[in-house]
Design a protein around this motif. Structure first.
Motif, mmCIF file in Angstrom:
data_model
loop_
_atom_site.group_PDB
_atom_site.id
_atom_site.type_symbol
_atom_site.label_atom_id
_atom_site.label_comp_id
_atom_site.label_asym_id
_atom_site.label_seq_id
_atom_site.Cartn_x
_atom_site.Cartn_y
_atom_site.Cartn_z
ATOM 1 N N VAL A 90 2.660 32.809 9.039
ATOM 2 C CA VAL A 90 2.404 32.117 10.296
ATOM 3 C C VAL A 90 2.256 30.625 10.024
ATOM 4 O O VAL A 90 1.353 30.205 9.299
ATOM 5 N N MET A 94 9.181 35.775 14.340
ATOM 6 C CA MET A 94 8.739 34.782 15.324
ATOM 7 C C MET A 94 9.711 34.722 16.501
ATOM 8 O O MET A 94 10.124 35.723 17.024
ATOM 9 N N SER A 98 4.201 30.987 17.178
ATOM 10 C CA SER A 98 3.872 31.800 16.013
ATOM 11 C C SER A 98 2.370 32.029 15.896
ATOM 12 O O SER A 98 1.918 33.096 15.500
ATOM 13 N N GLU A 99 1.567 31.018 16.267
ATOM 14 C CA GLU A 99 0.113 31.176 16.190
ATOM 15 C C GLU A 99 -0.406 32.163 17.238
ATOM 16 O O GLU A 99 -1.278 32.984 16.963
ATOM 17 N N ARG A 100 0.157 32.111 18.442
ATOM 18 C CA ARG A 100 -0.328 32.971 19.522
ATOM 19 C C ARG A 100 0.292 34.361 19.491
ATOM 20 O O ARG A 100 -0.153 35.256 20.213
ATOM 21 N N ASN A 101 1.326 34.532 18.673
ATOM 22 C CA ASN A 101 1.957 35.842 18.526
ATOM 23 C C ASN A 101 2.201 36.121 17.044
ATOM 24 O O ASN A 101 3.346 36.260 16.603
ATOM 25 N N PRO A 102 1.141 36.206 16.258
ATOM 26 C CA PRO A 102 1.291 36.291 14.800
ATOM 27 C C PRO A 102 1.966 37.562 14.290
ATOM 28 O O PRO A 102 2.476 37.577 13.182
ATOM 29 N N THR A 103 1.984 38.616 15.097
ATOM 30 C CA THR A 103 2.582 39.870 14.626
ATOM 31 C C THR A 103 4.037 40.033 15.067
ATOM 32 O O THR A 103 4.672 41.028 14.742
ATOM 33 N N PRO A 121 1.006 27.167 10.882
ATOM 34 C CA PRO A 121 -0.110 26.746 11.742
ATOM 35 C C PRO A 121 0.315 25.764 12.835
ATOM 36 O O PRO A 121 1.243 24.977 12.654
#
Length: 398
Positions: free
Chosen positions: A23, A87, A78-83, A25
């Motif tokens: 991820v 991406m 990517s931060e708000r949807n890390p899984t 940042p």
């Protein structure tokens, strides 16, 4: 046992690294600009990312920060949807907000990502091959698609005219299910809706590259039947297609990069109520944004003959069909833009943003100008910033 561990340990480490989700940042950058109270509280910016690099990313411009300054949040998806696997994906091609949802067309990954508009948290996706642009009406999304693979199939490379036509897919905006589709021209680009008709700018981009000649038509699709009813002959290699407040359509032609230059046309209704070409301006237009009577544009004209690129800016009056300004700003910052790649104008305050792709493989820039063209600030973006959408206050927030 020790010798076995020496051999197996690097493999275990490699497997662990492959299974980990990397991820990147988010960065919060204070632009120094001042916020203005408005119904518009932010702006999403979709960075295309260089083709094949899987680097499409989403940024957010916070226009209602609590400290009264404009903040740029770089790489929020990517931060708000890390899984989310991989991406956003490969090449972001369109960014639109419809209702409470954010729609992101990811071309080479063959999908449309759908997220909550308020925070960009993922809801789901729609699988659409080689998807390009999206438009909305009455609870449905309409997505243009090349259908064939990114570089065209082998029949196109060999000059075989049997390559597939493009399509427009109809998608339920709540269930995200595909409910219908319609064949249009080759390699369709932007789409626009007027009343119950959908208009599609066909480019024939793959055909042009293989020597078969570019498409030159706008397809007309009846939304009731999802059938193409006619084609309007315009010019080769069509791209942008936007409607104005007078019911006109503005469509750009990229020409053939040789003896046919880029131009912009307007379509109007004839005596029988059918759309037809009303005229054109000998002005290259690569991207545009219409606010009221003003069509803001930049044009980037590439010539294969001279191997040079010429950039112009200006404003067209959509009512009179005249170029009323050959400049957007006298600020030196606009002359330093290396490769303009997107433009969007605030529909309320008329300040505007230009996106600079720089060298296409590293971070671009977003530049903000006041309504009179005064330069305000600039900030680093992801790779190839190109598509943006303003976020308005939700009804519950008013």
């Amino acid at each position: 046992m020790k010798r076995w561990l020496l051999y197996i340990w690097p493999l275990l480490m490699l497997t662990a690294c492959r299974n980990d989700v990397m991820v990147v940042p988010m960065e919060d950058i204070n632009t120094g600009g001042k916020t203005v109270k408005s119904e518009i509280i932010g702006m999403y910016l979709l960075n295309e990312g260089n083709m094949g690099s899987n680097k499409s990313s989403l940024d957010y411009l916070d226009l209602s920060a609590s400290d009264s300054t404009v903040h740029y949040l770089r790489n929020i998806y990517s931060e708000r949807n890390p899984t989310t696997v991989m991406m956003l994906g490969d090449v972001g091609n369109d960014c639109q907000i419809y209702g409470s949802r954010l729609w992101l067309v990811i071309n080479c990954s063959n999908k449309v990502e759908v997220a909550r508009a308020e925070d960009a948290v993922r809801i789901g996706k729609v699988d659409i091959p080689n998807c390009r642009y999206v438009a909305f009406k009455d609870g449905y999304a309409y997505v243009s698609s090349y259908v064939s693979s990114i570089y065209g199939d082998r029949s196109q490379e060999s000059g075989d005219s049997s390559s597939p036509l493009g399509s427009v897919y109809k998608v339920d905006t709540l269930s995200l299910g595909k409910v219908d589709s319609c064949a249009v021209g080759y390699q369709p680009e932007e789409i626009a809706i007027l009343g119950n008709l959908l208009f599609v700018a066909n480019s024939g981009g793959y055909q042009g590259m293989t020597g078969q000649g570019y498409e030159s038509t706008v397809s007309v699709v009846d939304l009731t039947t999802m059938q193409e009813t006619s084609k309007i002959e315009v010019a080769p290699n069509l791209h942008r297609l936007r409607a104005d407040q007078y019911g006109q359509l503005w469509v750009t032609s990229r020409g053939n990069y040789m003896d046919q230059p880029s131009t912009i046309y307007w379509l109007v209704k004839d005596a029988k109520g059918k759309m037809t070409v009303g005229g054109h301006l000998d002005q290259p237009v690569s991207d545009l944004c219409i606010v009221g009577d003003s069509l803001y544009f930049y044009g980037s004209q590439w010539s294969e003959v001279t191997m040079t690129n010429t950039v112009t800016y200006g404003i067209i009056n959509v009512r009179t069909h005249e170029i009323v300004s050959t400049s957007l700003s006298d600020a030196p910052e606009i002359r330093k833009i290396r490769m303009p790649y997107g433009i969007i104008v605030n529909p309320i305050h008329h300040d505007f943003y230009l996106m600079d792709a720089k060298n296409y493989v590293s971070s671009g820039e977003l530049l903000h100008f006041l309504p009179d063209g005064t330069f305000d600030w600039k900030v680093k973006t992801g790779d190839i910033p190109a598509h943006a959408a303003f976020l308005k206050k939700l009804r519950s927030e008013k």
